[in-house]
Design a protein around this motif. Structure first.
Motif, short mmCIF file in Angstrom:
data_model
loop_
_atom_site.label_atom_id
_atom_site.label_comp_id
_atom_site.label_asym_id
_atom_site.label_seq_id
_atom_site.Cartn_x
_atom_site.Cartn_y
_atom_site.Cartn_z
N ASP A 109 0.84 -1.21 0.00
CA ASP A 109 0.00 0.00 0.00
C ASP A 109 0.87 1.26 0.00
OD1 ASP A 109 -2.25 -1.60 0.09
OD2 ASP A 109 -2.48 -1.46 2.28
N TYR A 110 1.93 1.23 0.78
CA TYR A 110 2.86 2.36 0.87
C TYR A 110 3.48 2.65 -0.49
CZ TYR A 110 6.79 5.15 2.72
OH TYR A 110 7.70 6.14 2.97
N ILE A 111 3.89 1.59 -1.18
CA ILE A 111 4.51 1.75 -2.50
C ILE A 111 3.51 2.28 -3.52
CG2 ILE A 111 5.57 0.50 -4.43
CD1 ILE A 111 6.70 -1.46 -2.31
N LYS A 112 2.33 1.69 -3.53
CA LYS A 112 1.30 2.11 -4.50
C LYS A 112 0.92 3.57 -4.30
CE LYS A 112 0.13 -1.72 -6.86
NZ LYS A 112 1.04 -2.74 -6.30
N ASN A 113 0.75 3.97 -3.05
CA ASN A 113 0.39 5.37 -2.77
C ASN A 113 1.47 6.31 -3.29
OD1 ASN A 113 -2.00 4.70 -1.51
ND2 ASN A 113 -1.09 4.62 0.55
N ALA A 114 2.72 5.93 -3.11
CA ALA A 114 3.83 6.77 -3.58
C ALA A 114 3.89 6.81 -5.10
CB ALA A 114 5.15 6.25 -3.01
N GLN A 115 3.62 5.67 -5.73
CA GLN A 115 3.63 5.64 -7.20
C GLN A 115 2.52 6.51 -7.78
OE1 GLN A 115 3.48 1.29 -7.42
NE2 GLN A 115 5.47 1.27 -8.45
N TYR A 116 1.35 6.46 -7.19
CA TYR A 116 0.26 7.29 -7.70
C TYR A 116 0.52 8.77 -7.43
CZ TYR A 116 -2.99 3.83 -9.45
OH TYR A 116 -3.59 2.87 -10.23
N LYS A 117 1.15 9.07 -6.30
CA LYS A 117 1.47 10.46 -6.00
C LYS A 117 2.50 11.00 -7.00
CE LYS A 117 3.02 13.50 -2.25
NZ LYS A 117 3.46 13.57 -0.84
N ALA A 118 3.48 10.17 -7.35
CA ALA A 118 4.52 10.59 -8.31
C ALA A 118 4.10 10.36 -9.75
CB ALA A 118 5.81 9.84 -8.03
N GLN A 119 3.00 9.61 -9.95
CA GLN A 119 2.55 9.20 -11.27
C GLN A 119 3.70 8.54 -12.04
OE1 GLN A 119 0.36 12.20 -13.44
NE2 GLN A 119 -1.29 12.23 -11.93
N SER A 120 4.28 7.53 -11.39
CA SER A 120 5.41 6.82 -11.98
C SER A 120 5.50 5.41 -11.41
CB SER A 120 6.71 7.58 -11.71
OG SER A 120 7.83 6.84 -12.18
N PHE A 121 5.69 4.43 -12.30
CA PHE A 121 5.96 3.07 -11.85
C PHE A 121 7.34 2.99 -11.22
CE2 PHE A 121 8.07 -0.96 -13.25
CZ PHE A 121 7.54 -1.78 -12.25
N GLU A 122 8.33 3.62 -11.87
CA GLU A 122 9.70 3.61 -11.35
C GLU A 122 9.80 4.63 -10.23
OE1 GLU A 122 12.77 3.61 -14.46
OE2 GLU A 122 11.14 3.35 -15.91
N ILE A 123 10.28 4.16 -9.08
CA ILE A 123 10.28 5.04 -7.91
C ILE A 123 11.34 4.57 -6.92
CG2 ILE A 123 8.59 3.77 -6.51
CD1 ILE A 123 7.27 6.55 -5.97
N GLU A 124 11.87 5.49 -6.16
CA GLU A 124 12.80 5.16 -5.07
C GLU A 124 12.36 5.91 -3.83
OE1 GLU A 124 17.58 4.53 -4.34
OE2 GLU A 124 16.93 5.91 -5.92
N LEU A 125 12.18 5.16 -2.73
CA LEU A 125 11.64 5.72 -1.50
C LEU A 125 12.59 5.45 -0.34
CD1 LEU A 125 8.04 4.26 -1.97
CD2 LEU A 125 8.79 6.58 -2.55
N PHE A 126 12.59 6.37 0.65
CA PHE A 126 13.41 6.22 1.84
C PHE A 126 12.54 6.45 3.07
CE2 PHE A 126 16.21 7.40 -1.63
CZ PHE A 126 17.26 6.50 -1.48
N PRO A 127 11.76 5.44 3.48
CA PRO A 127 10.87 5.60 4.64
C PRO A 127 11.65 5.92 5.91
CG PRO A 127 10.35 3.59 3.40
CD PRO A 127 11.65 4.10 2.87
N LYS A 128 11.00 6.64 6.82
CA LYS A 128 11.60 6.95 8.11
C LYS A 128 11.54 5.72 9.01
CE LYS A 128 10.34 11.84 7.80
NZ LYS A 128 9.55 12.95 8.39
N ALA A 129 12.34 5.75 10.07
CA ALA A 129 12.50 4.56 10.93
C ALA A 129 11.19 4.08 11.54
CB ALA A 129 13.51 4.86 12.03
#
Length: 564
Positions: A109-129
């Motif tokens: 869910d976290y990944i999908k939300n970020a992809q839709y926010k960026a409107q990109s399948f390719e994505i790199e994320l750095f979640p907080k601790a």
């Protein structure tokens, strides 16, 4: 001195194996461990950074967190590691899980939300601790075949969180999951005449014959030489569980009992990966696909795992001097193959002469080199190459030949081509292409300033200017125009580009951006249906694909679907 070297080597092994916790981490898979690739294995342009676990030749196996921690990085790409998850653990170690089919639960869910926010399948994320904490054994993903994977498997790594150096997984107790009583196999030993030396009447590398001895070691035929020589080997290892050919853990050579050149795969940094091309006989590899591991350095390079004497493994054969050279090749479990090579002085003239490259362009590896001819220039910063060599630098019409791919390149160099052939409107479609032997053009990101085109590349070969005015193609194997597809779980299209290659792909359902996943191996994009954005009854789909120079294609279709 000999005792001191031996003590250093033994101490290093003991420290390496005792520093890391043996029972802290669990296996990421529920099935018995079988390797299709091990740590340090020689790969194209890099050393293998972890274990490749077999997954029963299929996707969808459960992947578990190896220990408590939190997800510190997520990278989704159609290339490289594909879908990858990184977990930081409290003990200063990071575990990495690659080529995943998909994440699960709140992670997905976290990944999908970020992809839709960026409107990109390719994505790199750095979640907080505190965002994505995980427990040991927690299900985090399903195994897959994404990215540059050549078959279903799980790539699994250990890294030092602070330095990001990769660490051999065997040090973390994973050795107890394997049985290995097999010695490494050394399939070839070569002698390398250096700097005009003659070895066994040859100025070119020569394959030595090996004879099996009663004690299980090997004896090579005598090397007769008159100057500086080096040696190289091809070696692989097998365990008792799988039939896969893996890399060896340790190589050490001795001259008259003194350690002269060796390395073992404990830990190393990502900035060292490309030194694999300096370690092997790169020219032979490009010609024959055989990886000969050299046991010497003509010019020292910065691979930290190498331990060598003051002569960098090069042996000087002098008159009235008989030498005994020994190579020991071992796996992690101590199974060792030993080869002894007797060496003696001989002043015989060569029968096989050294191959010569006639050229006016000579590269000094430790200095900047700039070569120009007509309207074309190549700029090589110091450190681009590992060794000095005579370069074949030729301009023929609109093609620049910068030697060939038999010489390894460590860091990027610049190609510049000046041309007034193209109008201002055309220039945005022009790029510097590498030209294969079959005539295929490869795209390189190109800057344009006036009539000057420049690009950074990392491979020697042929280069030319190319123009791409052809838009990508978009197709659907089974058209859905006007069809009811209520029972379909996904929509899939094929996308391709015959010129500069695909840069972006975007899908819109009823005017809303939707997530299409791209598989570069099959050139297909896939949308998995969710209730979001899907209308009851008629739906409109639009897909836009753009290539590297801005040519775009649009695919539109309509279909019907029931959400009831």
């Amino acid at each position: 001195m000999r005792f001191f070297l031996f003590f250093l080597l033994i101490s290093r092994v003991v420290i390496a194996q005792n520093t890391y916790p043996k029972d802290y981490f669990q296996s990421p898979l529920d099935i018995p461990m079988q390797l299709s690739g091990n740590f340090g294995e020689l790969r194209p342009n890099h050393f293998h950074a972890g274990f490749d676990f077999k997954t029963l030749q299929r996707e969808g196996l459960e992947v578990h967190a190896a220990a408590d921690g939190y997800i510190s990085r997520i990278k989704i790409s159609p290339f490289g590691n594909g879908k990858a998850i990184y977990i930081n653990h409290p003990n200063g170690i990071t575990t990495v899980y690659c080529h995943l089919q998909k994440a699960v639960g709140i992670i997905d869910d976290y990944i999908k939300n970020a992809q839709y926010k960026a409107q990109s399948f390719e994505i790199e994320l750095f979640p907080k601790a505190n965002e994505l904490e995980v427990k040991k054994g927690q299900l985090i993903a399903l195994s897959g075949n994404t990215g540059s994977s050549e078959g279903p498997h799980l790539h699994f790594e250990f890294r030092d969180t602070k330095t990001e150096k990769v660490i051999n997984p065997m040090f973390f107790g994973f050795d107890k999951n394997f049985k290995d009583t097999k010695k490494p196999i050394v399939s070839a030993v070569y002698v390398y005449p250096l700097d005009g030396t003659v070895a066994n009447k040859s100025k070119q590398p020569l394959l030595l014959n090996l004879r099996l001895q009663a004690d299980g070691s090997y004896l090579a035929n005598k090397v007769l030489a008159n100057g500086a020589i080096g040696f190289g080997i091809t070696a692989v290892d097998y365990d008792n569980i799988s039939m896969n050919r893996n890399g060896v853990y340790k190589v050490q050579s001795y001259l008259n009992g003194k350690a002269v050149f060796g390395y073992q795969f404990d830990t190393y940094g990502f900035d060292e990966m490309r030194y694999v091309n300096a370690l092997i006989d790169y020219g032979r590899y490009k010609r024959t696909s055989q990886r000969v591991q050299k046991l010497f350095m003509k010019t020292p390079f910065g691979l930290s795992i190498i331990k060598t004497d003051e002569d960098n493994g090069i042996i000087k054969v002098l008159p009235n001097l008989n030498l005994s050279y020994r190579v020991e090749v071992a796996d992690y479990f101590g199974n060792t193959t030993m080869i002894t090579i007797p060496i003696a002085f001989d002043a015989a003239s060569p029968v096989v002469e050294q191959e010569k490259v006639v050229s006016s362009y000579f590269v000094k590896a430790k200095k900047d080199n700039i070569f120009s001819k007509d309207n074309m220039t190549a700029t090589f910063p110091a450190g681009t190459f590992y060794d000095d060599f005579a370069m074949n630098f030729v301009v023929n019409g609109n093609v620049l030949t910068v030697h060939d791919d038999s010489v390894p390149v460590h860091s990027s160099f610049e190609i510049a081509i000046e041309s007034d052939k193209y109008s201002d409107d055309q220039k945005s479609k022009v790029y510097i292409a590498n030209l294969s032997s079959s005539g295929k053009l490869g795209y390189n990101s190109t800057a344009v300033k006036g009539n000057l085109y420049t690009t950074k590349v990392r491979t020697l070969g042929k280069y030319t200017l190319a123009m791409d005015t052809t838009a990508p193609t978009i197709s659907m194997a089974k058209p859905i125009e006007g069809c009811w597809i209520t029972n379909e779980k996904s929509i899939q299209l094929s996308i391709a580009d015959s010129g500069s290659g695909i840069k972006s792909y975007n899908g819109y359902l009823n005017g809303n951006w939707i997530l299409f996943e791209y598989d570069a191996k099959t050139r297909k994009i896939t949308y998995q249906f969710t209730n979001e954005f899907v209308a009851e009854g008629k739906n409109e789909l639009k897909v836009v694909v753009t290539d590297q120079v801005g040519n775009s294609s649009v695919f539109e279709t309509g279909f019907f679907r029931s959400q009831k």
